[in-house]
Design a protein around this motif. Structure first.
Motif, PDB file in Angstrom:
ATOM      1  N   THR A  33       0.842  -1.200   0.000  1.00 54.14           N
ATOM      2  CA  THR A  33       0.000   0.000   0.000  1.00 54.14           C
ATOM      3  C   THR A  33       0.880   1.253   0.000  1.00 54.14           C
ATOM      4  N   ARG A  34       1.939   1.229   0.810  1.00 54.16           N
ATOM      5  CA  ARG A  34       2.874   2.365   0.881  1.00 54.16           C
ATOM      6  C   ARG A  34       3.540   2.582  -0.485  1.00 54.16           C
ATOM      7  N   ILE A  35       3.984   1.488  -1.106  1.00 51.93           N
ATOM      8  CA  ILE A  35       4.632   1.584  -2.419  1.00 51.93           C
ATOM      9  C   ILE A  35       3.651   2.119  -3.464  1.00 51.93           C
ATOM     10  N   LEU A  36       2.420   1.632  -3.426  1.00 48.74           N
ATOM     11  CA  LEU A  36       1.399   2.080  -4.372  1.00 48.74           C
ATOM     12  C   LEU A  36       1.141   3.581  -4.208  1.00 48.74           C
ATOM     13  N   GLN A  37       1.062   4.051  -2.957  1.00 53.74           N
ATOM     14  CA  GLN A  37       0.832   5.484  -2.718  1.00 53.74           C
ATOM     15  C   GLN A  37       1.995   6.311  -3.262  1.00 53.74           C
ATOM     16  N   GLU A  38       3.223   5.817  -3.053  1.00 54.82           N
ATOM     17  CA  GLU A  38       4.397   6.528  -3.589  1.00 54.82           C
ATOM     18  C   GLU A  38       4.351   6.576  -5.108  1.00 54.82           C
ATOM     19  N   GLN A  39       3.988   5.438  -5.732  1.00 61.24           N
ATOM     20  CA  GLN A  39       3.898   5.366  -7.195  1.00 61.24           C
ATOM     21  C   GLN A  39       2.857   6.357  -7.709  1.00 61.24           C
ATOM     22  N   MET A  40       1.715   6.449  -7.015  1.00 63.41           N
ATOM     23  CA  MET A  40       0.643   7.340  -7.452  1.00 63.41           C
ATOM     24  C   MET A  40       1.063   8.807  -7.331  1.00 63.41           C
ATOM     25  N   GLU A  41       1.827   9.112  -6.277  1.00 70.74           N
ATOM     26  CA  GLU A  41       2.266  10.503  -6.069  1.00 70.74           C
ATOM     27  C   GLU A  41       3.327  10.926  -7.075  1.00 70.74           C
ATOM     28  N   THR A  42       4.178   9.993  -7.478  1.00 73.54           N
ATOM     29  CA  THR A  42       5.287  10.354  -8.375  1.00 73.54           C
ATOM     30  C   THR A  42       4.994  10.085  -9.844  1.00 73.54           C
ATOM     31  N   SER A  43       3.887   9.407 -10.130  1.00 73.15           N
ATOM     32  CA  SER A  43       3.582   9.033 -11.505  1.00 73.15           C
ATOM     33  C   SER A  43       2.780  10.124 -12.197  1.00 73.15           C
ATOM     34  N   THR A  49       3.720   1.433 -15.934  1.00 68.81           N
ATOM     35  CA  THR A  49       3.662  -0.005 -15.647  1.00 68.81           C
ATOM     36  C   THR A  49       4.011  -0.295 -14.187  1.00 68.81           C
ATOM     37  N   GLY A  50       4.866   0.504 -13.582  1.00 71.52           N
ATOM     38  CA  GLY A  50       5.197   0.323 -12.162  1.00 71.52           C
ATOM     39  C   GLY A  50       3.961   0.492 -11.292  1.00 71.52           C
ATOM     40  N   LEU A  51       3.122   1.441 -11.653  1.00 68.57           N
ATOM     41  CA  LEU A  51       1.883   1.692 -10.921  1.00 68.57           C
ATOM     42  C   LEU A  51       0.939   0.497 -11.081  1.00 68.57           C
ATOM     43  N   GLU A  52       0.815  -0.008 -12.297  1.00 74.93           N
ATOM     44  CA  GLU A  52      -0.046  -1.170 -12.554  1.00 74.93           C
ATOM     45  C   GLU A  52       0.464  -2.410 -11.815  1.00 74.93           C
ATOM     46  N   ASP A  53       1.786  -2.608 -11.809  1.00 71.05           N
ATOM     47  CA  ASP A  53       2.381  -3.737 -11.084  1.00 71.05           C
ATOM     48  C   ASP A  53       2.089  -3.630  -9.593  1.00 71.05           C
ATOM     49  N   ALA A  54       2.206  -2.429  -9.063  1.00 66.36           N
ATOM     50  CA  ALA A  54       1.950  -2.213  -7.633  1.00 66.36           C
ATOM     51  C   ALA A  54       0.481  -2.496  -7.297  1.00 66.36           C
ATOM     52  N   LYS A  55      -0.433  -2.077  -8.189  1.00 69.70           N
ATOM     53  CA  LYS A  55      -1.862  -2.350  -7.976  1.00 69.70           C
ATOM     54  C   LYS A  55      -2.138  -3.853  -7.982  1.00 69.70           C
ATOM     55  N   ARG A  56      -1.534  -4.570  -8.967  1.00 68.45           N
ATOM     56  CA  ARG A  56      -1.730  -6.024  -9.071  1.00 68.45           C
ATOM     57  C   ARG A  56      -1.180  -6.740  -7.827  1.00 68.45           C
ATOM     58  N   GLU A  57      -0.006  -6.310  -7.378  1.00 69.64           N
ATOM     59  CA  GLU A  57       0.606  -6.928  -6.194  1.00 69.64           C
ATOM     60  C   GLU A  57      -0.290  -6.721  -4.966  1.00 69.64           C
TER      61      GLU A  57
END
Length: 163
Positions: A33-43, A49-57
């Motif tokens: 969840t923390r990684i996904l939030q970081e991806q969303m803030e920086t994307s 694809t990093g954001l999609e991978d984080a969502k799938r994980e």
């Protein structure tokens, strides 16, 4: 019409391993969840694809937690000694099996499929749903049986002891 809740019979050790696995999955979920939030803030790119991978994980971990919670909610614990009533192999039984082909003995515990899927424990586990587990259930000491493997091979076993 209400659907009957199917009980899952677990050994005490298996129940504790499932609880520990769920705690580990919850820690992984917090990290995902923390990684996904970081991806969303920086994307800046919605196609990231990093954001999609984080969502799938995160979704995969949530599904695993749901599965573990469901199993634990339906669990009844097999007490020691309950697994070999009447001298027959039952769920929770510890069995000494002789592989008649290799002439080797092995000590295994017969458990439910959810318990067999969790790593760790003091003994190798065989699921009651596996080819060997299905043939082993209800057997007595001294009985021999043949298991047809998916590869087409046959293996002959003999029950040497039940604990």
């Amino acid at each position: 019409m209400t659907q009957a809740i199917r009980q899952v019979r677990l050994t005490r050790e298996g129940f504790e391993r499932l609880q520990k696995t769920m705690e580990q999955e919850q820690e992984r979920l917090a990290e995902a969840t923390r990684i996904l939030q970081e991806q969303m803030e920086t994307s800046a790119d919605t196609e990231d694809t990093g954001l999609e991978d984080a969502k799938r994980e995160k979704m995969a971990i949530e599904a695993r937690i749901d599965e573990l919670e469901d199993t634990l909610a339906r669990a009844t614990i097999i007490e020691d000694g309950e697994g070999s009533a009447g001298g027959r192999v039952e769920l929770g039984s510890v069995v000494v099996l002789a592989n008649e082909t290799t002439k080797k003995d092995m000590k295994v515990q017969v458990v439910s499929a959810p318990e067999a899927a969790v790593l760790g424990g003091s003994l190798p586990r065989i699921s009651e749903d596996s080819p060997v587990g299905k043939e082993l259930m209800g057997r007595k000491k001294g009985e021999a049986f043949v298991v047809n493997l998916e590869s087409g091979k046959q293996v002959k076993y003999k029950v040497k002891g039940i604990e």
